[in-house]
Scaffold this motif. Structure first.
Motif, PDB file in Angstrom:
ATOM      1  N   ALA A   1      -1.368  -6.608  -0.561  1.00 48.62           N
ATOM      2  CA  ALA A   1      -2.182  -5.395  -0.563  1.00 48.62           C
ATOM      3  C   ALA A   1      -2.641  -5.129   0.857  1.00 48.62           C
ATOM      4  O   ALA A   1      -2.946  -6.059   1.607  1.00 48.62           O
TER       5      ALA A   1
ATOM      6  N   VAL B   1      -0.056  -0.811  -1.819  1.00 49.84           N
ATOM      7  CA  VAL B   1       0.407  -2.006  -2.526  1.00 49.84           C
ATOM      8  C   VAL B   1       1.872  -1.808  -2.886  1.00 49.84           C
ATOM      9  O   VAL B   1       2.381  -0.690  -2.870  1.00 49.84           O
TER      10      VAL B   1
ATOM     11  N   THR C   1      -5.779  -6.918  -3.685  1.00 47.51           N
ATOM     12  CA  THR C   1      -6.506  -5.781  -3.115  1.00 47.51           C
ATOM     13  C   THR C   1      -7.993  -6.113  -2.970  1.00 47.51           C
ATOM     14  O   THR C   1      -8.639  -5.762  -1.967  1.00 47.51           O
TER      15      THR C   1
END
Lengths: 994, 168
Positions: free
Chosen positions: A489, A503, A563
């Motif tokens: 990410a 991503v 992320t």
């Protein structure tokens, strides 16, 4: 330092940021993307036979057709690529196009590249392939027989891989147990069938020997290596891109990769960019399906239902070629062969078999439906045979709540859960007692009502090393360990201080962009729409690895987790930047409502954008230990995903959700139609990031499972003919067939993922088919031995079980002799016609090529080869499908002018046909009565798409032939001057044309 | 309708989303291909090309029609509406908004056809009950949602359209 003070977005069902464009027709699916001017269209010539040698491919006529830039055969393709990598050690080639033999109906045989798709398909019809048909084998057990036809001569048999595994001490456990209970299970072929088909856009740059391919591929990007190797270029000469939107995949779009290779070669040979969009027949016959599997499963069982050992014998049918990542379907569940149960001893025999069917690939549930159908049917059987309550048998075997993280016998590390608690809640909140009452009432009224259960551990985030369990430990040692599941990410800040997330998750409709915006917006104290997310992939620009992509339910646990880590790192740096600008300590910094400020003093704050953009405008002012705050890329792989151990233990997945389902099903006493009365599904998928999306995944998987349970099957004839080539043959459930399930949740966060989330998308594809089967078994036989349930459970299958076999008709239809080539669509018929001509005249006409040309419907010319043999070129149509055929007709058993037998074989782009008929002429005084009786068999595309129409169509065509003969003779049913005039005009028209 | 030979490519004059258009189309070209590839109205999707999935549904003179089962030349003189016409300006129509609120789409590939069918249904039957709505939806295949949210969105949209301005 505190997280945002306002209510977090994560965990709420915010509206999806994807939807405004999608409901307005502004999606960017592969066929919507702009292409370069001069991009050419590709159409495929495909095999009409399940198994045949290719004797020759004549492209002469096709090459000369309008608009054609190139016609490419399998032999041509082999000059540019090498065989695709196969995932087991075996002496076998795996080409994306047939080279000298076709092994499934729909296998690519040639490609036509033309200025548009219509012209490309016209020319594809002109490619003449001469086949020498071989005996086909479609059943995996028969494929193992010594006398079975062998698909790949280099293998010597159809068994491409066999491995035996032993965990604990299964032999001793079986010897010690009072009961050995087993069942045989047949799991059929189906596929989750996205509404958008495959699509590829490809170009080739000869100056750099580089391919640029855009495809609605879903990952895993380990396939990038397979494609680059096959194209014989380094990875950096294969730029692979995915479109922003994809119309569903459910695993299936992994299988587009052979077409990425072929389209790349087509672009190279044609010297221009090319585009190919798969049509529905191509998709159903030749994309990928799930595997069908034959399983024998046995359990060593104590008197109370406690299982001490399992013995699996699985025969996996991967179709005509073992394409990457197969045989992954068989090994994805290898760590989970004990399901939700605490069973210490396991024996497994796995055989992978090739048959004359479409190669298999990823499909939602991936291996789970096949495993759990066997395991949960076995649990039902154990309860029946021991006279125990089915829920008690399940409960006694569950992995106990205090055992997590729990190592299964075969090596999985079950991360978290409380299976008994989740089950108890489902029984209570899902209203099982009421369902039992409904069953009692129904049975008291003589109705057939059953209740079924299923208990499933749903793995997610695949270990990239699990597939190497198919190799022996010596082979693995030689090849080097494979493990992990890299998720990536990137969170970036632009000069205006706004946030972009990238991503490599390649969503196929799941709403990834929305969830990631939630994760990052929360972290930075920003509103949802302040964060922009890209989730499509460009392998030359984006961070990615072999595990990237959209499969194995890895988004929430792995991608959202990566992320979260990237956003946290960036936030911590920004806190330091803000701290220096605000003259406070970094631990006092808060991120809230678009501002970064001091926790104790709301007036001391700066806009997020101003702090965030500092690294662009005045990097020299950043604190020394910050580095930069422009971009943070995280690669995250969980340490729990280790390579297989020397004794074949494998933690095949990182996360393990839990599902407990039950349902009530009633079988209609007259039609035998099964109907779901109530369906309850309890899920533990760890922490829930977006409740509406989680329920959307559950409902979607459930609906596909309802299809697999009641409707869907890839149907093949014994000759390999494919019989479900339209969505009117391969039935998908509509709104009328899918009830709304009761969805319950029990959350035990995963300790192994950054956000505590687990995957959720595939579970009902594993649990629901067998739950339904168990309920149907209960409805059919409340006690004692259960009938063998084979999906799909259709009324046609159930009717004999409740009504007995259909009685023979009172006036039996005379049986015609069956020819050796059984398995295709068999057509029989008879008829008669009256013509105003003498038998001698009719006889002459039947033997005269000019007359035959005039009266054969759709004839383009009849040539006489010798006295009894003719060649004809005809266009025949069935429903919407019309095709041109070359026919060889032979006359035999001649009894002039009384009777003749016509035999013929026809081959065309739409398939094959063959048959014979006896024609008898009888003098009626003022004319001749022609009676005929025929038997024909049709295979290939026509059989796939027009099966239901064939009988009627054959009657029409043959009837038309004799009506035309009657007209030709100036007589027939439409006797009189108009018919004569029509006959005359017909002759003039034909004469004028030839 | 005039008889055409296969090499002709006459213009088809029709109204698309309120604007007159006259693209050229050979006789065998499907309406779905004309809309998508000649005009560039890619909101209408093609899922099966044999009339089962419903993804390509557009409105022809107000009635829902499979664009994959209609020849482009048959559109001569017709009033055709596609998903691109549903929203007026930047605001989503009540039907579109209901789909977003109820998570009645995932991949969105089948959605355009479903919206056009429901839009036509509510135009002719603003009081359509759930059974009627399900009947209309049964001509569409969705592989993502399991349909329940689509039914909910349709019911919500119907209620909103009924309660809103007459011409909504």
């Amino acid at each position: 330092m505190k997280d945002t003070a306002t209510e977090p977005l994560l965990g709420r069902s915010v509206e999806r940021i994807e939807d405004a464009a999608l409901v307005s027709g502004r999606g960017q699916f592969i066929d919507d993307l702009p292409v370069a001017t001069g991009t050419l269209a590709v159409a495929f010539v495909r095999a009409p036979h399940g198994h045949a040698d290719i004797k020759s491919v004549d492209v002469t006529a096709a090459t000369r057709a309008p608009g054609v830039a190139a016609v490419i055969t399998g032999q041509d393709v082999t000059r540019y690529i090498r065989s695709m990598t196969v995932g087991v050690k075996a002496n076998v080639e795996c080409w994306p196009i047939a080279v000298d033999r076709v092994r499934y109906v729909g296998e690519p045989v040639a490609m036509v590249v033309a200025t548009d798709r219509y012209l490309a398909e016209d020319a594809a019809d002109l490619v003449e392939v001469d086949y020498s048909p071989l005996t086909a084998v479609v059943d995996p057990v028969r494929a193992l027989a010594d006398d079975a036809p062998v698909l790949h001569q280099s293998l010597g048999s159809n068994l491409i891989n066999e491995r035996r595994f032993r965990y604990g001490d299964p032999e001793t456990a079986f010897d010690a147990a009072p009961h050995r209970i087993g069942i045989d299970v047949t799991y059929p072929r189906s596929a989750c069938t996205p509404i958008e088909t495959y699509g590829v856009i490809a170009r080739y740059e000869p100056g750099e020997d580089a391919y640029d391919i855009t495809a609605n591929f879903q990952g895993p990007f380990s396939i990038h290596a397979v494609v680059a190797r096959s194209l014989q270029v380094p990875g950096n000469r294969l730029r692979l891109r995915t479109p922003p939107d994809s119309g569903g995949s459910f695993g299936i779009k992994q299988g587009v990769f052979p077409y990425m290779i072929l389209s790349g070669v087509a672009a190279r040979i044609a010297g221009a960019p090319v585009k190919w969009i798969e049509d529905r027949l191509e998709h159903l016959s030749a994309s990928v399906s799930a595997t069908n599997r034959q399983t024998r499963i046995e359990a060593a069982v104590e008197a109370d239902g406690r299982i001490t050992a399992l013995d699996w014998d699985q025969i996996e049918d991967c179709g005509a070629h073992l394409r990457a990542p197969e045989p992954a379907t068989l090994y994805r569940m290898h760590g989970n062969m004990t399901g939700a149960y605490d069973i210490a001893n396991v024996a497994i025999r796995n055989r992978v078999v090739l048959t004359n069917k479409t190669p298999t690939g990823l499909n939602r549930g991936f291996g789970g439906p096949q495993i759990y159908f066997a395991l949960e049917r076995l649990m039902d059987t154990i309860a029946r045979q021991l006279g125990l309550d089915r829920l008690d048998v399940i409960r006694r075997n569950l992995v106990p709540a205090d055992a997590f993280p729990y190592r299964t016998a075969t090596g999985a590390l079950l991360d978290s859960g409380d299976y008994a608690a989740a089950m108890a809640r489902a029984v209570d909140e899902g209203g099982l007692a009421e369902l039992y009452a409904r069953r009692d009432t129904a049975r008291a009224e003589g109705r057939r009502y059953g209740i079924g259960f299923a208990c499933v551990v749903e793995p997610s985030v695949s270990n990239m090393g699990y597939i190497t369990t198919v190799l022996s430990s010596e082979e693995r040692a030689k090849a080097g360990p494979k493990n992990g599941a890299q998720a990536t990410a990137t969170v970036a800040i632009d000069p205006l201080g706004s946030v972009t997330v990238k991503v490599a998750s390649v969503p196929q409709g799941q709403g990834h962009r929305t969830v990631l915006a939630q994760v990052v917006a929360d972290k930075f104290g920003l509103p949802l729409d302040a964060v922009r997310v890209l989730a499509d992939v460009d392998t030359m620009r984006d961070a990615w690895s072999i595990a990237s992509g959209n499969y194995a339910s890895r988004f929430a646990p792995a991608v959202a987790g990566a992320t979260e880590i990237a956003a946290t790192r960036l936030r911590d740096k920004l806190a330091k930047v803000a701290a220096s600008q605000l003259n406070i300590g970094a631990s006092d910094v808060t991120f809230d409502a678009g501002r970064i400020g001091a926790a104790q003093n709301p007036d001391n704050s700066l806009s997020f954008a101003r702090v965030a953009a500092t690294a662009h405008w005045s990097p020299g002012t950043l604190p020394d230990d910050v580095g930069q705050t422009l971009r943070e890329t995280v690669f995250w792989t969980p340490p729990e995903l280790e390579a297989p151990t020397a004794d074949d233990g494998i933690n095949s997945s990182l996360c393990h959700g839990f599902i407990f389902d039950f349902c009530g099903i009633e079988i209609d006493p007259d039609t035998a139609e099964p109907r779901i009365d109530r369906y309850v599904t309890m899920h533990d998928c760890g922490r829930i990031l977006h409740p509406a999306m989680v329920d959307g995944q559950v409902r979607g998987g459930f609906a596909q499972a309802v299809g697999a349970a009641f409707l869907e099957e890839y149907a093949y004839g014994e000759d390999g003919s494919f019989r479900s080539g339209t969505l009117a043959d391969y039935l998908l459930p509509t709104v009328m067939e899918v009830p709304e399930p009761v969805i319950l949740h029990h959350e035990t966060p995963s300790p192994f993922t950054p956000l505590g989330a687990k995957g959720v998308g595939e579970g009902n594809c594993m649990s629901t088919p067998v739950c339904i089967a168990n309920a149907v078994a209960d409805a059919l036989a409340p006690e004692g031995d259960a009938p063998n349930i084979v999906l799909p459970v259709t009324a046609a299958k159930l009717a004999p079980l409740i009504h007995g076999e259909e009685p023979e008709p009172k006036e039996p239809v005379p049986e015609t002799k069956a020819e050796a080539t059984s398995g295709g669509r068999k057509l029989t018929g008879e008829g008669r016609a009256l013509v105003q001509a003498s038998r001698e005249d009719v006889w002459k006409m039947l033997l005269d090529p000019a007359t035959l040309d005039a009266i054969i419907p759709g004839s383009h010319g009849v040539q006489k080869v010798d006295e009894t043999r003719f060649k004809a070129d005809v266009t025949l149509g069935v429903g919407p499908v019309r095709g041109r055929y070359k026919a060889d007709i032979e006359l035999s058993d001649l009894d002039p002018p009384n009777a003749v037998t016509l035999s013929g074989q026809a081959v065309g782009a739409l398939g094959t046909g063959g048959g014979h008929g006896r024609v008898t002429l009888t003098d009626t005084g003022d004319g001749t009565e022609i009676t005929y009786r025929y038997e024909a068999e049709i295979g290939g595309k026509v059989a796939s798409v027009g099966g239901r129409l064939l009988d009627g169509a054959a009657k029409v065509v043959i009837g038309e032939f004799f009506r035309a003969l009657a007209r030709h003779c100036g007589g027939g049913a439409g006797n009189g001057p108009i018919a004569r005039l029509r006959g005359l005009l017909n002759r003039i028209a034909k004469g004028g044309r030839t | 309708m005039p008889r055409l030979t296969k090499d002709e490519k006459p213009a088809v004059r029709f109204t698309l989303n309120g604007r007159a258009v006259s693209p050229e189309a050979p006789p065998r070209m499907l309406l779905s291909d004309l809309l998508r590839h000649e005009i560039g109205a890619t909101g209408t999707h093609v899922g099966c090309e044999h009339g089962v999935c419903g993804a390509c549904t557009v409105q022809v003179d107000g009635a829902p029609v499979r664009a994959c089962l209609m020849l482009a030349q048959q559109a001569q003189g017709c009033d055709i509406r596609t998903v691109e016409a549903l929203a007026e300006g930047p605001e989503l129509s009540p039907l579109q908004a209901a789909f977003r609120e109820h998570f009645a789409l995932q991949c969105g590939f089948c959605t355009a056809g479903i919206l056009m069918t429901l839009d036509a249904l509510f135009a002719s039957q603003p009081e359509a009950d759930e059974a009627t709505i399900r009947e209309a939806l049964s001509g569409h295949l969705c592989r993502c949602t399991g349909y329940a949210p689509i039914v909910q969105a349709a019911l919500a949209a119907r209620n909103r359209i009924k309660g809103g301005p007459i011409d909504a």
